[in-house]
Design an enzyme around this catalytic site. Structure first.
Site, mmCIF file in Angstrom:
data_model
loop_
_atom_site.group_PDB
_atom_site.id
_atom_site.type_symbol
_atom_site.label_atom_id
_atom_site.label_comp_id
_atom_site.label_asym_id
_atom_site.label_seq_id
_atom_site.Cartn_x
_atom_site.Cartn_y
_atom_site.Cartn_z
ATOM 1 N N GLU A 136 0.856 -1.196 0.000
ATOM 2 C CA GLU A 136 0.000 0.000 0.000
ATOM 3 C C GLU A 136 0.889 1.242 0.000
ATOM 4 O O GLU A 136 0.792 2.134 0.850
ATOM 5 C CB GLU A 136 -0.936 0.002 1.214
ATOM 6 C CG GLU A 136 -1.792 -1.233 1.356
ATOM 7 C CD GLU A 136 -2.858 -1.367 0.282
ATOM 8 O OE1 GLU A 136 -3.007 -0.439 -0.533
ATOM 9 O OE2 GLU A 136 -3.539 -2.414 0.249
ATOM 10 N N ASP A 318 6.758 39.127 -15.853
ATOM 11 C CA ASP A 318 5.640 39.802 -15.185
ATOM 12 C C ASP A 318 5.817 41.312 -15.260
ATOM 13 O O ASP A 318 6.804 41.863 -14.777
ATOM 14 C CB ASP A 318 5.596 39.329 -13.731
ATOM 15 C CG ASP A 318 4.367 39.820 -12.989
ATOM 16 O OD1 ASP A 318 3.673 40.705 -13.492
ATOM 17 O OD2 ASP A 318 4.120 39.291 -11.887
#
Length: 416
Positions: A136, A318
């Protein structure tokens, strides 16, 4: 003798994996599958056979929580011992939990990973831990946790086999689903997928098969996840069109529509510089270069960009950072401002979502691969999702958005 024993207890879907293990094809073996796929049975058989075959070999088997060890991996290994007809050769101890091979004293340590101190007791007097199994594996916190355990145990030997068994989580953004994609690109790893359809019917029983068929007819998406082991998604993934693959140097040398973008970061936020090839006919972006660093200085940034962008092609950054952009211009970088405005984020992400594919090389651009893979809408607590795109963990996404401003404007995306 061994091959006859395996053929009687292991599904044919795992015969090739058995051959690869005997030949030492890889170090890491990822076994993904749904309910009844036989992956845990196959690994338990391989570990027992491996320990019995190699007198110097020991094994360590983990669950994330130690309390689940006894009723899960312990029982699974004992099932394998019975199936192989060697149960009388194995002694079971519960404190500390382990299986001992009576003829030689070799051990299979059974541990929970919830307490790192438990690892200190796994030091065989002779030989080394050759086999490691994470049952798992998706329950563990991430690759870093698994890597840390591996680094502690993979010492003193020449050959190792590390198994990761899992039912893939529903979300494609889950770390282990992304790890499976990366493992396919690694030369030391094997990714094996299986489902109940590859198991002999009599091993599963008619009740199991009837339940699977009922779910397939009534809830096909749940069936695909639970029984076929597919990461079907939650519906909140923003970029289901992302694909990870290796982008070779020869392919990069042929690029002719490279787009470059910068997202400024200060303090805790990283600076990001990305380069990507745009293929308008195929509607693809190929992200192949990444510079991602916190507290990067202007000189360092400029030197890196000059090394990658030797023809001094435009770099979009930016527009809200004019001072930083000016610093790069003064160092010879051709920086152009990416114009922003109301709705620019939504339109830019929408443009990228509508591409046929955003292809990212995870080795060259690990942070871009992580961001695009994990970027998801926020749940609203009622089974749906909040409106708008989250403004977090999106530095590479913003850099690519700025890089493709020309294409977005040509497609009618407004930045004003």
């Amino acid at each position: 003798m061994e091959e006859r024993a395996v053929s009687g207890v292991m599904a044919p879907a795992f015969y090739e994996l058995h051959r690869q293990l005997k030949e030492g094809t890889a170090v890491h073996y990822w076994l993904a599958g749904g309910r009844g796929s036989g992956k845990s049975s196959a690994v338990s058989i391989e570990i027992l056979l491996g320990v019995m075959r190699h007198p110097e070999a020991h094994a360590a088997v983990f669950r994330k929580v130690g309390a689940t060890v006894r009723e899960s991996v312990t029982e699974q290994l004992l099932w394998a011992a019975n199936a192989l007809g060697v149960r009388e050769l194995w002694e079971v101890k519960f404190s500390p939990a382990m299986l001992i091979y009576k003829p030689t004293g070799q051990r299979i340590f059974l541990k929970g990973a919830d307490d790192p101190r438990k690892l200190k007791s796994m030091r065989p007097e002779k030989g080394y831990i050759r086999y490691i199994w994470y049952e798992e594996a998706d329950e563990f916190s991430g690759e870093e946790e698994l890597r840390s355990i591996n680094q502690s145990l993979m010492r003193g030997g020449e050959r190792f086999a590390v198994f990761y068994t899992l039912n893939p989580p529903r979300s494609t953004a889950h770390w282990i689903n992304r790890a499976l994609v990366r493992a396919k690109l690694r030369g030391d790893s094997v990714v094996h997928r299986s489902d109940y359809r590859g198991m002999p019917r009599e091993w599963l029983g008619e009740a199991f098969l009837a339940e699977a068929e009922r779910l397939r007819e009534e809830q096909p998406l749940a069936y695909a996840h639970e029984y076929l082991g597919e990461a079907v998604g939650t519906g909140g993934e923003v970029f289901p069109n992302v694909a990870l693959r290796t982008i070779e140097d020869a392919e990069i040398r042929g690029f002719c529509r490279v787009r470059r973008g910068i997202d400024w970061g200060y303090g805790a936020d990283p600076f990001v510089y990305l380069a990507a090839e745009y293929r308008p006919r195929r509607r693809e972006l190929l992200v192949y270069h990444e510079f991602w660093k916190r507290r990067a200085g202007y000189d360092e940034i400029a030197e890196h960009i000059q090394g990658e962008n030797r023809l001094r092609e435009a770099v979009y950054a930016d527009s809200a950072e004019p001072r930083s952009n000016s610093e790069l211009k003064a160092r010879g970088i051709r920086v152009l401002p990416a114009r922003k405005g109301p709705g620019s984020v939504q339109h830019g992400i929408g443009w990228m979502q509508n591409l046929a594919a955003i292809i990212i090389d995870p080795a060259r651009c690990p942070n871009a691969a992580r961001e695009f893979g994990e970027y998801s809408l926020l749940p609203d607590g009622n089974g749906g999702f909040l409106a708008g795109f989250p403004d977090r963990d999106n530095h590479c996404i913003d850099a690519l958005r700025y890089a493709c401003e020309r294409e977005m404007r040509g497609a009618g995306v407004s930045f004003f």
